[in-house]
Design an enzyme around this catalytic site. Structure first.
Site, PDB file in Angstrom:
ATOM      1  N   CYS A 230       6.712   6.715   1.146  1.00 31.13           N
ATOM      2  CA  CYS A 230       5.942   6.007   0.142  1.00 31.13           C
ATOM      3  C   CYS A 230       6.743   5.843  -1.145  1.00 31.13           C
ATOM      4  CB  CYS A 230       4.719   6.886  -0.075  1.00 31.13           C
ATOM      5  SG  CYS A 230       3.855   6.591  -1.535  1.00 31.13           S
TER       6      CYS A 230
ATOM      7  N   ARG B  75      -3.746  -3.857   2.562  1.00 34.04           N
ATOM      8  CA  ARG B  75      -3.787  -2.454   2.123  1.00 34.04           C
ATOM      9  C   ARG B  75      -3.194  -2.312   0.721  1.00 34.04           C
ATOM     10  NH1 ARG B  75      -1.366   2.817   2.589  1.00 34.04           N
ATOM     11  NH2 ARG B  75      -3.061   4.189   3.172  1.00 34.04           N
TER      12      ARG B  75
HETATM   13  P1  XMP Z   1       3.307  11.209   5.707  1.00 30.50           P
HETATM   14  O1  XMP Z   1       3.844  12.024   4.598  1.00 30.50           O
HETATM   15  O2  XMP Z   1       2.478  11.984   6.664  1.00 30.50           O
HETATM   16  O3  XMP Z   1       2.328  10.171   4.990  1.00 30.50           O
HETATM   17  O4  XMP Z   1       4.374  10.409   6.393  1.00 30.50           O
HETATM   18  C1  XMP Z   1       1.532   9.260   5.685  1.00 30.50           C
HETATM   19  C2  XMP Z   1       0.619   8.558   4.723  1.00 30.50           C
HETATM   20  O5  XMP Z   1       1.349   7.783   3.765  1.00 30.50           O
HETATM   21  C3  XMP Z   1       0.558   6.666   3.359  1.00 30.50           C
HETATM   22  N1  XMP Z   1       1.382   5.480   3.521  1.00 30.50           N
HETATM   23  C4  XMP Z   1       1.988   4.868   2.518  1.00 30.50           C
HETATM   24  N2  XMP Z   1       1.903   5.096   1.210  1.00 30.50           N
HETATM   25  N3  XMP Z   1       3.403   3.310   0.854  1.00 30.50           N
HETATM   26  C5  XMP Z   1       2.576   4.265   0.379  1.00 30.50           C
HETATM   27  O6  XMP Z   1       2.449   4.396  -0.831  1.00 30.50           O
HETATM   28  C6  XMP Z   1       3.533   3.035   2.176  1.00 30.50           C
HETATM   29  O7  XMP Z   1       4.273   2.147   2.568  1.00 30.50           O
HETATM   30  C7  XMP Z   1       2.765   3.846   3.043  1.00 30.50           C
HETATM   31  N4  XMP Z   1       2.599   3.824   4.380  1.00 30.50           N
HETATM   32  C8  XMP Z   1       1.736   4.859   4.637  1.00 30.50           C
HETATM   33  C9  XMP Z   1      -0.677   6.638   4.226  1.00 30.50           C
HETATM   34  O8  XMP Z   1      -1.732   7.130   3.454  1.00 30.50           O
HETATM   35  C10 XMP Z   1      -0.288   7.538   5.373  1.00 30.50           C
HETATM   36  O9  XMP Z   1      -1.383   8.133   6.015  1.00 30.50           O
END
Ligand code: XMP
Length: 520
Positions: free
Chosen positions: A329, A433
């Site tokens: 993220c 999203r």
């Molecule tokens: P982890 O740390 O488990 O996080 O890989 C997964 C969560 O990250 C969020 N998510 C994103 N947040 N940009 C963001 O700001 C992104 O591109 C993105 N893709 C996923 C989402 O809440 C997920 O469950």
């Protein structure tokens, strides 16, 4: 109970003391509050993912392109927790994915796929390739006329033959047919009786017919074996695996998508927005609740008490917490509203808990802490406050996750994992999203990367489950409910970890070392 130590602080004191600071996993030591008098395998991992849906492992797989499609959804449901099928798919594709999960393991397979005797064997082969289903009742009109399974044909030899030439005809199936009215009316006795008849029959499938000989449903031996092998698996009332599906905050699109997903059997919907607590999300939640009262909804993402409470007031059945903390993220670099995960999870969970208690909402609305989890102890710390942890990167490396396999320079196996806010994912549909309306001024909120391969879910997830059990056992609690009671009644004590403490908590003073777990 006397405090176990004079210097640790209860959660209430701790977050009061550090109010104004955003803290996360490595900021926290959790002191052991009591004597441990039971073993790791006595820890119970049951929780709720939404108000009405119980799960057996307090996790959920994130609605991301490289995490949650049907293969992973099946594998994790067998391990006790659901996946949320992502929406970077057409409505038909996403609903199709939900159907594949729901069909995977059924008690009674209602409305089984059927063929007629005049169709070609090639049709059976196509169905098998597309859905994995190889047991096909053969019907003339509605009447059961025979059975075709994968043992009845060879793809190479028989593809152009008619089903009638290869099927097992009705008169040879008598020992594996039962009439609906010969089974008890109520479940689970009905299913138990059907399973007994099947196990006695030597056959692979029991065909259940109506009084006038039409096919009603079937039960298969493979399903019985699957449920014996996976005692933690989560199932709905009809014994199909539990699965969720994501929808966006775009109401026009969500109307159509939600209808299809619910028709396909989705057990709950997740209104997926990186910046929750918006009027768009409110409209979607209120529309869905008004239209499909029976379907539980996850709301988010939020990181403040007020944001969480709006979800509760608008009718959500679970609150998803996490802003700017996921491994892929970049939101914290391009936008605001973010907060470190432990502070966010504590604040939202406390607010929701107090609100539910004040308003007599029972059971309480669960809180899902989403993003940033990269170790078992991080999950344990999140579960001090949250009911469920949402995982992205920790599942993206499994064989069942859809990401591509790549190898690094040392020949280690990796899998690709991208943020849903990355350019690559947004281009394929996840723009809603992140409120993306045009690509001309697009600002990415996520990156594209790789994670270490973790092997099959059936090997990796049991390690995570043991990790969670160890976290609870090391504090002396046998289940989440008693852990939460202890946290909020000030039995569990916390301390802030210093920079030096963090170094000490890591591996140190070795010339070199090697891990034996795939966690690095
Ligand atoms: P982890 O740390 O488990 O996080 O890989 C997964 C969560 O990250 C969020 N998510 C994103 N947040 N940009 C963001 O700001 C992104 O591109 C993105 N893709 C996923 C989402 O809440 C997920 O469950």
């Amino acid at each position: 109970m006397d405090r176990i130590d004079p210097f640790g602080l209860s959660a209430a004191q701790f977050f009061q003391r550090f109010s104004g600071e955003s803290l996360t996993f490595d900021d926290l030591h959790v002191l052991q509050p009591r004597t441990i008098d039971f073993g790791v395998d006595q820890v119970e991992l049951g929780s709720r993912i939404t108000r009405n849906i119980r799960i057996n492992t307090p996790l959920v797989a994130s609605p991301m392109e490289d995490v949650s499609e049907w293969q992973l959804a099946v594998a994790v449901a067998l391990q006790g927790f659901p996946a949320v099928i992502h929406y970077n798919l057409s409505i038909e594709e996403q609903a199709g994915q939900v159907r594949r999960v729901k069909r995977f393991e059924n008690g009674f397979i209602k409305e089984p796929i059927t063929l007629s005797p005049s169709e070609l064997i090639s049709r059976a082969i196509t169905i098998r390739n597309e859905t994995g289903i190889s047991t096909l009742p053969i019907v003339e009109g509605r009447q059961l006329a025979g059975l075709l399974t994968k043992n009845d044909y060879s793809g190479q030899k028989h593809a152009s033959m008619r089903v009638a030439e290869r099927m097992v005809p009705l008169d040879r199936l008598r020992h594996q047919i039962v009439r609906v009215d010969e089974l008890p009316h109520e479940d689970p006795q009905r299913l138990e009786k059907a399973n007994d008849l099947l196990l006695e029959s030597h056959a692979g499938v029991l065909l259940i017919v109506t009084r006038d000989g039409a096919i009603d449903s079937l039960v298969t031996r493979t399903d019985i074996e699957k449920s014996e092998a996976f005692p933690d698996s989560i199932k709905d009332k009809t014994k199909s695996l539990v699965v969720g599906a994501a929808v966006s905050t775009n109401l026009a699109e969500t109307r159509e998508r939600a209808a299809e997903l619910i028709e396909a059997g989705a057990d709950f919907l997740c209104v997926d927005s990186s910046h929750g607590n918006s009027t768009h999300e409110q409209q979607v939640i209120e529309y869905l609740k008004g239209r499909y009262e029976q379907v539980d909804l996850i709301y988010g993402n939020v990181a403040t008490a007020g944001g969480a409470l709006n979800g509760v007031r608008w009718g959500a059945d679970a609150i998803r917490v996490g802003k700017g903390v996921g491994s892929i993220c970049s939101t914290s670099q391009v936008s605001l509203g973010t907060r470190s995960q432990i502070t966010a999870t504590h604040s939202c969970s406390l607010a929701v808990r107090e609100y539910c208690d004040r308003h007599g909402i029972e059971p309480r609305i669960p809180v899902i802490s989403d993003g940033g989890y990269g170790s078992f102890s991080a999950i344990g710390k999140g579960l001090l406050f949250a009911d469920v942890i949402m995982l992205g990167s920790m599942l993206a490396g499994t064989d069942e996750a859809p990401g591509e396999v790549v190898y690094d320079r040392q020949g280690r196996k990796l899998k690709s994992y991208k943020g849903m806010g990355s350019f690559e994912a947004v281009r394929r549909g996840s723009g809603a999203r992140y409120d993306v309306e045009s690509f001309e001024d697009f600002v990415a909120e996520g990156v594209v990367g790789n994670v270490r391969s973790k092997g099959p879910v059936s090997q990796w997830v049991p390690q995570i489950k043991t990790g969670i059990r160890k976290c609870l056992q090391s504090l002396g609690y046998r289940d989440l409910a008693s852990l939460h009671e202890a946290v909020y009644s000030s039995d569990v004590l916390l301390e802030r970890m210093s920079e030096a403490g963090r170094r000490e908590a890591g591996i140190h003073d070795l010339v070199e070392y090697r891990r034996t777990l795939p966690l690095d």
